[in-house]
Enzyme design. Sequence first.
Site, PDB file in Angstrom:
ATOM      1  N   CYS A 154      -0.727   2.354   6.430  1.00  0.00           N
ATOM      2  CA  CYS A 154      -0.155   0.995   6.736  1.00  0.00           C
ATOM      3  C   CYS A 154      -0.123   0.148   5.612  1.00  0.00           C
ATOM      4  O   CYS A 154      -0.481   0.604   4.518  1.00  0.00           O
ATOM      5  CB  CYS A 154      -1.382   0.658   7.633  1.00  0.00           C
ATOM      6  N   CYS A 170       0.750  -1.301   0.007  1.00  0.00           N
ATOM      7  CA  CYS A 170      -0.250   0.172  -0.130  1.00  0.00           C
ATOM      8  C   CYS A 170       0.747   1.342  -0.146  1.00  0.00           C
ATOM      9  O   CYS A 170       0.180   2.389  -0.192  1.00  0.00           O
ATOM     10  CB  CYS A 170      -0.992   0.212   0.991  1.00  0.00           C
ATOM     11  N   GLY A 206       0.169  -3.886   4.109  1.00  0.00           N
ATOM     12  CA  GLY A 206      -0.118  -5.197   4.395  1.00  0.00           C
ATOM     13  C   GLY A 206       1.034  -6.121   4.982  1.00  0.00           C
ATOM     14  O   GLY A 206       2.286  -5.693   4.353  1.00  0.00           O
ATOM     15  N   HIS A 258      -8.858   3.680  -2.633  1.00  0.00           N
ATOM     16  CA  HIS A 258      -7.560   3.152  -2.311  1.00  0.00           C
ATOM     17  C   HIS A 258      -7.094   2.561  -3.506  1.00  0.00           C
ATOM     18  O   HIS A 258      -6.996   1.228  -3.152  1.00  0.00           O
ATOM     19  CB  HIS A 258      -7.363   2.664  -0.914  1.00  0.00           C
TER      20      HIS A 258
END
Length: 462
Positions: A425, A139, A427, A393
């Site tokens: 954040c 991300c 993954g 996103h």
Amino acid sequence: MEKAFNRQRVLLDHLRPSSSSLHGTDSSSLSASACVAGDSAAYARTNVFGDDVVIVAAYRTPICKAKRGGFKDTHADDLLAPVLKAVIEKSNLNPSEVGDIVVGTVLAPGSQRASECRMAAFYAGFPETVPIRTVNRQCSSGLQAVADVAASIRAGFYDIGIGAGLESMTANPMAWEGSVNPKVKIFEQAQNCLLPMGVTSENVAHRFGVSRQEQDQAAVDSHRKAAAATATGKFKDEIIPVATKIVDPKSGEEKPVTISVDDGIRNTTLADLAKLKPVFKKDGSTTAGNSSQVSDGAGAVLLMKRSIAERKGLPILGVFRSFSAVGVDPAIMGVGPAVAIPAAVKAAGLELDDIDLFEINEAFASQYVYCRNKLGLDPEKINVNGGALAIGHPLGATGARAVATLLHEMKRRGRDCRFGVISMCIGTGMGAAAVFERGDSTDELCNARKVESPNHLSKDAR
């Protein structure tokens, strides 16, 4: 011997009083010169040397809902090409001067996406001499691309580069290909890397007591702010309209369209969101309404040495100050920004209170609320134009999108906004953050002190 003379000359230049003192005017004037020993300021002010990394352009496509939105029939390379072209054309830069293009991207097979990015560069008018590569830190990939380019410029590999981000979650949905190594069962943390992101959201909410109402309220606020920003034209400075097509799924008829606004923003209320059922846990609190949308989009950021930008007469939108990536427990990967932000701010020589604006990716409302509360941040400083809960996103593009959104908002606010932070954040349990400074707000060197009398100087310097 020549080196010794040069060192003496530099020293005497620092000791020599200003011209006003020599002419008998106020002898208590300030005399500042760039000291080769460095700056005693709280953070690294290197702009007087022309060697800090600046951003001169940052643009993005609209962000559209995957499989249902405006880009559902658009190839990934056709998303990237318009923003690559925009940063060059709007800066009047010769594309052959770009030393490298780095594209953050997550879901597509690596070799295929690398080829698509190279194709997009050709569509955008780059010559074959300009290289391109991809980077994947999930991300944060778009932000990582910008950081990689900034680091390469600082290292002297090249003077001008583009950090970009791209994701088509329509073409490349989130999925695991092939079998999983059975060894993963022996290592709990490795096993947690396979948890669905929504389950990690539930873990954060449960472990840190983030209520369903807090999450739904964050979603309502995000949509409200994004809708207001759209209505007042705040996104127009950062969005590049994309000419594409929409295919009728029944007839196959193609209709040419130009997509110029984000299509995931909606008017919603707490009552509306309260009706939605949890998705990942029967008695959980993470719903489709308080999770980020899966989306398609791209963004690009043009970076260069300050001296190059000044020589070309380019306006400086922002200054890249610091970047930090950190690791956290994969089971609660959403806490990443709460660790990454302090690290990046410290690396910039700043305090949290010095930061005027934050763009924190709203992967899930649970982790966004936790990070905001954990760091004690003023809600009025965070995602002032909405976030991923409303805008969407597109994994690899989010970092580049956030750079464009942050820097254009900082420019609008002017002197009321000096430093900004982007964070998300990641993954499998990580977080990333970067600190930016508004382009026209950097100080001159501040390690000068008042000289009360030139008599304190050596005779050689008088």
